[in-house]
Design an enzyme around this catalytic site. Structure first.
Site, PDB file in Angstrom:
ATOM      1  N   ASP A 254       0.846  -1.365   0.406  1.00 49.43           N
ATOM      2  CA  ASP A 254      -0.175   0.107   0.190  1.00 49.43           C
ATOM      3  C   ASP A 254       1.152   1.020   0.372  1.00 49.43           C
ATOM      4  O   ASP A 254       1.973   1.002   0.341  1.00 49.43           O
ATOM      5  CB  ASP A 254      -0.982  -0.099   1.131  1.00 49.43           C
ATOM      6  CG  ASP A 254      -2.018  -1.480   1.326  1.00 49.43           C
ATOM      7  OD1 ASP A 254      -1.936  -1.199  -0.195  1.00 49.43           O
ATOM      8  OD2 ASP A 254      -2.481  -1.401   2.042  1.00 49.43           O
ATOM      9  N   LYS A 276      -4.057   3.104  -2.559  1.00 47.71           N
ATOM     10  CA  LYS A 276      -4.182   5.160  -2.743  1.00 47.71           C
ATOM     11  C   LYS A 276      -3.479   6.091  -2.412  1.00 47.71           C
ATOM     12  O   LYS A 276      -3.046   5.866  -1.052  1.00 47.71           O
ATOM     13  CB  LYS A 276      -5.588   4.570  -2.138  1.00 47.71           C
ATOM     14  CG  LYS A 276      -6.552   3.809  -2.909  1.00 47.71           C
ATOM     15  CD  LYS A 276      -8.133   3.919  -2.286  1.00 47.71           C
ATOM     16  CE  LYS A 276      -8.691   3.035  -2.518  1.00 47.71           C
ATOM     17  NZ  LYS A 276      -8.530   1.453  -2.351  1.00 47.71           N
ATOM     18  N   MET A 389      -8.416   7.600  10.130  1.00 46.16           N
ATOM     19  CA  MET A 389      -8.490   8.704   9.040  1.00 46.16           C
ATOM     20  C   MET A 389      -9.747   9.296   9.643  1.00 46.16           C
ATOM     21  O   MET A 389     -11.155  10.120   8.493  1.00 46.16           O
ATOM     22  CB  MET A 389      -8.970   8.177   7.661  1.00 46.16           C
ATOM     23  CG  MET A 389      -7.757   6.937   7.843  1.00 46.16           C
ATOM     24  SD  MET A 389      -8.289   5.382   6.497  1.00 46.16           S
ATOM     25  CE  MET A 389      -9.675   5.388   7.227  1.00 46.16           C
TER      26      MET A 389
END
Length: 480
Positions: A254, A276, A389
């Site tokens: 990742d 991402k 997050m």
């Protein structure tokens, strides 16, 4: 070398010196140290020492090392492969190095880095295995401390095991397929019953076991490890994760996994980034699932490297389901999740007797929906809430929790890049949390911890969360 520079100024290498002349100039302790180090090799040592100190002279005699009491002359270097200048006379040492360089012979002048073409490392020898530790001349004592630790780690029988491996190298190349199968053969050779038999001194048993490994079925099927890389600090990677990275043929990682951790994998392993990133193309979760299945079915051994722990907001359930459906074997390698790293950075007890007896993991996006999750009542009753997050939805999170009954003055801690050197720590109250959205300089992952247990944190390490200072004019109730 700058403290910010992570690149070496030297390239570590080993010189072939068996049967070749290595010249050592000097009569004192420094020359003695170089000769002792060289005595670990098959080099032909030539000592140029006019008046060697007593212990040095005794060592030279005992080991039958060629010794010459000659005044330095450049032609003494004609047959040398390496040169050590350790006379104690800095000017003479520089002269020796200059003469060596004219002959393109690597040379080392003691305590004069600019006159060193190479550095002598601290050495751990389990011949034919050698571990060399260098500090580019900055910290010889540090190198010796590291040497002592490594010396304790390595079995005294390691050299005998490596020597036995030489006897099986040709057979392994003929009988064991190249690639994964051969790596697994050698991993078993060096870490299982062969190594145990050598350590016990039973070489006959070691050979029988090695022969059985050669004749065993060397077919290899694909396998996927779902690996937790931890919160970012390299030294928080688990030993199991580090071992898996060295075994994997492919590392699928990742974007949040630091490059330093990805680089811990085998140098020849393929690296595939699927994470991402803002304003950058990345693979969808379905594409990642398909990639893992494809690699596993092709016989590849894959480390699927995820930030934190793969089972905590790591989409591991979808990947496990895809691998199970395809019949590809897999296993989980846990990692330290960011909430624990953030708490450690704050000296923050996530549970605290009489204050917080439960812990909730959630994401800011879960708190941004139309319906407040059921656990909100637990937060109101005193549970510690770890929000992953949560920066971009901090305002809505605050409003929703206050509306649900959580006091506005509930303690809050926030941290960017938990566990890493560039981390930033903030503290405040729930009412201050919306200011997180105003901090555009925070580009790394942010963890938010909410609850009365935060009051037990070491807030001296952090800065205020609120970006504006509110003052009350006495008697008016107005603010600035």
């Amino acid at each position: 070398m700058s403290s910010e520079n992570t690149r070496l100024n030297v390239f570590p290498a080993f010189f072939r010196v068996s049967g070749k002349v290595v010249a050592v100039f000097g009569s004192g302790e420094e020359a003695f140290a170089k000769v002792r180090l060289l005595a670990n090799t098959d080099a032909t040592i030539v000592a140029y020492a006019d008046t060697p100190e007593h212990d040095y002279a005794a060592y030279l005699r005992e080991h039958r090392i060629a010794t010459h009491a000659l005044t330095f002359a450049p032609d003494l270097l004609d047959d040398a492969t390496l040169v050590f200048a350790a006379t104690g006379d800095a000017a003479l040492d520089r002269c020796i190095v200059a003469a060596a360089r004219e002959r393109r012979v690597p040379a080392n002048a003691v305590d004069q880095p600019d006159y060193c073409d190479f550095y002598t490392p601290a050495l751990v020898s389990r011949a034919p295995v050698a571990v060399a530790i260098g500090t580019e001349g900055a910290g010889p004592v540090l190198a010796q401390m590291i040497r002592a630790r490594i010396d304790q780690m390595l079995s005294p029988s390691l050299g005998r095991l490596a020597s036995l491996a030489f006897d099986y190298r040709d057979a392994a190349e003929k009988l064991v397929p190249r690639g994964v199968a051969r790596r697994i053969f050698w991993r078993r050779f060096f870490s299982q019953t062969v190594a145990e038999a050598v350590e016990a001194g039973d070489i006959a048993k070691a050979r029988r076991t090695a022969n059985a490994l050669l004749s065993a079925d060397n077919g290899v099927s694909g396998h996927v490890w779902l690996v937790g890389a931890g919160p970012g600090a390299e030294d928080l990677l688990t030993l199991r994760a580090q071992r898996v990275l060295m075994e994997a043929d492919v590392i699928v990682h990742d974007a949040l996994v630091p490059q330093a951790i990805v680089d811990m994998g085998r140098r020849d392993a393929e690296r595939i980034s699927v994470g991402k990133r803002k304003n950058a193309h990345s693979k969808t979760q379905g594409e990642i699932n398909a990639l893992l299945v494809e690699l596993g079915k092709a016989g590849q051994r894959v480390a699927r490297l995820k930030s934190g722990d793969p089972l905590v907001y790591g989409r591991a359930a979808e990947e496990m389901d895809a691998l199970r459906t395809a019949g590809v074997s897999y296993e989980i390698v846990p990692g330290i999740t960011s909430a624990f790293a953030a708490a450690a950075d704050f000296d923050l007890p996530l549970t605290l007797r009489g204050v917080a007896s439960s812990l909730i993991f959630t994401t800011g996006h879960d708190l941004a929906g139309d319906t407040l999750p059921d656990w909100s009542s637990l937060a109101v009753s005193g549970a510690t809430v770890a929000v992953y997050m949560g920066r971009t939805v901090a305002a809505s999170v605050t409003d929703r929790l206050i509306a649900a009954g959580l006091p506005a003055d509930t303690h809050v801690a926030a941290i960017e890049n938990a566990s890493r050197r560039d981390r930033r720590l903030f503290h405040g109250r729930l009412a201050d949390l919306p200011d997180l959205e105003l901090r555009d300089e925070l580009t790394g992952p942010v963890m938010v911890i909410i609850g009365n247990a935060v009051a037990g944190a070491n807030l001296e390490k952090s800065e205020p969360l609120a970006m504006t200072v509110v003052t009350v004019r006495e008697g008016t109730g107005s603010t600035q």
